[in-house]
Design a protein around this motif. Structure first.
Motif, PDB file in Angstrom:
ATOM      1  N   LYS A  13       0.955  -1.142   0.078  1.00 48.79           N
ATOM      2  CA  LYS A  13       0.020  -0.015  -0.282  1.00 48.79           C
ATOM      3  C   LYS A  13       0.565   1.584  -0.339  1.00 48.79           C
ATOM      4  O   LYS A  13       2.307   1.605   0.615  1.00 48.79           O
ATOM      5  N   ILE A  14       0.315   1.835  -0.353  1.00 41.99           N
ATOM      6  CA  ILE A  14       0.959   3.349  -0.852  1.00 41.99           C
ATOM      7  C   ILE A  14       0.446   4.506   0.327  1.00 41.99           C
ATOM      8  O   ILE A  14      -1.155   4.392   0.746  1.00 41.99           O
ATOM      9  N   ALA A  24       5.225   0.875   1.372  1.00 44.53           N
ATOM     10  CA  ALA A  24       5.471  -0.327   2.339  1.00 44.53           C
ATOM     11  C   ALA A  24       5.571  -1.493   1.182  1.00 44.53           C
ATOM     12  O   ALA A  24       5.064  -2.099   0.262  1.00 44.53           O
ATOM     13  N   ASN A  25       7.111  -1.738   1.164  1.00 42.85           N
ATOM     14  CA  ASN A  25       8.234  -2.708  -0.171  1.00 42.85           C
ATOM     15  C   ASN A  25       8.016  -3.675   1.148  1.00 42.85           C
ATOM     16  O   ASN A  25       8.922  -3.440   1.039  1.00 42.85           O
ATOM     17  N   LYS A  26       6.705  -4.724   0.516  1.00 43.22           N
ATOM     18  CA  LYS A  26       6.802  -5.814   1.875  1.00 43.22           C
ATOM     19  C   LYS A  26       8.359  -7.222   1.279  1.00 43.22           C
ATOM     20  O   LYS A  26       9.224  -7.174   2.301  1.00 43.22           O
ATOM     21  N   VAL A  55       5.853  -5.977   5.576  1.00 41.63           N
ATOM     22  CA  VAL A  55       5.209  -4.438   5.763  1.00 41.63           C
ATOM     23  C   VAL A  55       4.422  -4.572   5.139  1.00 41.63           C
ATOM     24  O   VAL A  55       4.488  -3.911   3.719  1.00 41.63           O
ATOM     25  N   LEU A  56       3.036  -4.317   5.188  1.00 36.88           N
ATOM     26  CA  LEU A  56       1.952  -4.424   4.682  1.00 36.88           C
ATOM     27  C   LEU A  56       1.259  -2.895   4.284  1.00 36.88           C
ATOM     28  O   LEU A  56       0.563  -2.397   3.222  1.00 36.88           O
ATOM     29  N   ASP A  57       1.483  -1.592   5.301  1.00 36.33           N
ATOM     30  CA  ASP A  57       1.704  -0.540   5.142  1.00 36.33           C
ATOM     31  C   ASP A  57       2.038   0.405   6.063  1.00 36.33           C
ATOM     32  O   ASP A  57       2.858   0.255   6.914  1.00 36.33           O
ATOM     33  N   VAL A  58       1.996   2.153   5.859  1.00 36.89           N
ATOM     34  CA  VAL A  58       2.894   2.525   6.658  1.00 36.89           C
ATOM     35  C   VAL A  58       1.582   3.751   6.537  1.00 36.89           C
ATOM     36  O   VAL A  58       0.538   4.183   5.295  1.00 36.89           O
ATOM     37  N   THR A  59       1.793   4.818   7.223  1.00 32.37           N
ATOM     38  CA  THR A  59       0.912   6.220   6.886  1.00 32.37           C
ATOM     39  C   THR A  59       1.625   7.195   8.482  1.00 32.37           C
ATOM     40  O   THR A  59       2.949   6.430   8.918  1.00 32.37           O
ATOM     41  N   GLU A  60       1.130   8.204   8.907  1.00 30.52           N
ATOM     42  CA  GLU A  60       2.663   8.936   9.178  1.00 30.52           C
ATOM     43  C   GLU A  60       1.592  10.139  10.005  1.00 30.52           C
ATOM     44  O   GLU A  60       0.768  10.161   9.426  1.00 30.52           O
ATOM     45  N   TRP A 101      -4.294 -10.072  12.191  1.00 32.05           N
ATOM     46  CA  TRP A 101      -4.657 -10.643  10.702  1.00 32.05           C
ATOM     47  C   TRP A 101      -4.925  -8.744   9.940  1.00 32.05           C
ATOM     48  O   TRP A 101      -5.523  -8.473   9.026  1.00 32.05           O
ATOM     49  N   GLY A 102      -3.446  -8.663  10.643  1.00 31.84           N
ATOM     50  CA  GLY A 102      -3.310  -6.832  10.113  1.00 31.84           C
ATOM     51  C   GLY A 102      -3.309  -7.049   8.623  1.00 31.84           C
ATOM     52  O   GLY A 102      -2.329  -7.234   8.807  1.00 31.84           O
ATOM     53  N   ILE A 103      -4.214  -5.727   8.178  1.00 38.79           N
ATOM     54  CA  ILE A 103      -4.201  -5.788   6.169  1.00 38.79           C
ATOM     55  C   ILE A 103      -3.492  -4.389   6.349  1.00 38.79           C
ATOM     56  O   ILE A 103      -2.979  -4.099   5.158  1.00 38.79           O
ATOM     57  N   ALA A 104      -4.211  -3.080   6.685  1.00 34.74           N
ATOM     58  CA  ALA A 104      -4.208  -1.721   6.256  1.00 34.74           C
ATOM     59  C   ALA A 104      -4.017  -0.590   8.203  1.00 34.74           C
ATOM     60  O   ALA A 104      -4.754  -0.923   8.761  1.00 34.74           O
ATOM     61  N   ILE A 105      -3.822   0.491   7.773  1.00 38.79           N
ATOM     62  CA  ILE A 105      -3.527   1.399   8.917  1.00 38.79           C
ATOM     63  C   ILE A 105      -3.963   2.807   8.933  1.00 38.79           C
ATOM     64  O   ILE A 105      -3.412   3.353   7.442  1.00 38.79           O
ATOM     65  N   ALA A 106      -4.450   3.729   9.392  1.00 39.37           N
ATOM     66  CA  ALA A 106      -4.767   5.114   9.264  1.00 39.37           C
ATOM     67  C   ALA A 106      -4.335   5.357  10.760  1.00 39.37           C
ATOM     68  O   ALA A 106      -4.489   4.831  11.301  1.00 39.37           O
TER      69      ALA A 106
END
Length: 178
Positions: A13-14, A24-26, A55-60, A101-106
């Motif tokens: 994800k981006i 996120a460059n798994k 790593v599946l997702d990143v936020t800030e 089973w995490g897949i995305a974060i915000a």
């Protein structure tokens, strides 16, 4: 428009931070930043084969990066939510116990929303909300199983920064009968 085809071996994800794009460059266990003005690429986190493995997702939030990774096995529920300063140093401990089973974060309003998406069990079909300050469980959740097929699973989500509304994408899995 960014034409980056072939640059990443297994990007997930981006996240757009208003200036740059985080990826996120798994496969490389890293997070990459791409400048939207110059298209220059740089690694901002990793490689780290412990906390950024799969790593599946990143936020800030403007001060810290937050990552979601799935340890060494995508077929297991183990999920790591980690907090990093913008210089790339881990800040405190990763949360390794509250998200399955995490897949995305915000990020929204001082909290990290972590989507559980790899299970069709109603108990696991929810967004788990963690404190952004120390990644502890707030005990708040957003369940999403109502009205969704037993064969559907969540694949992505985002939080509207103006309203706090949570948007979840679900996909229907294919079931083969023999």
């Amino acid at each position: 428009s960014l034409a980056m085809g072939g640059m990443f071996s297994d990007a997930e994800k981006i996240h757009y931070d208003g200036t740059d794009i985080l990826i996120a460059n798994k496969a490389a266990s890293e997070v990459i930043k791409i400048s939207t003005s110059t298209h220059a690429k740089s690694t901002v986190l990793g490689p780290d084969t412990t906390w950024l493995m799969n790593v599946l997702d990143v936020t800030e939030d403007g001060t810290y990066y937050y990552t979601l990774s799935r340890s060494a096995n995508l077929y297991a529920a183990n999920t790591y939510i980690c907090k990093w300063d913008m210089a790339g140093s881990m800040q405190g401990s990763c949360n390794t116990s509250n998200v399955k089973w995490g897949i995305a974060i915000a990020h929204y309003g001082g909290e990290i929303f972590a989507l559980q998406g790899g299970s069709v069990s109603n108990a696991d079909r929810k967004v788990v909300i963690l404190s952004a300050s120390d990644l502890t469980n707030t005990a708040k959740t957003v369940p999403y199983y109502s009205g969704i097929s037993a064969y559907s699973y969540a694949s992505n989500m985002d939080v509207d920064q103006a309203t706090g509304d949570v948007y979840i994408v679900d996909r229907k899995s294919t079931r083969l009968n023999s």
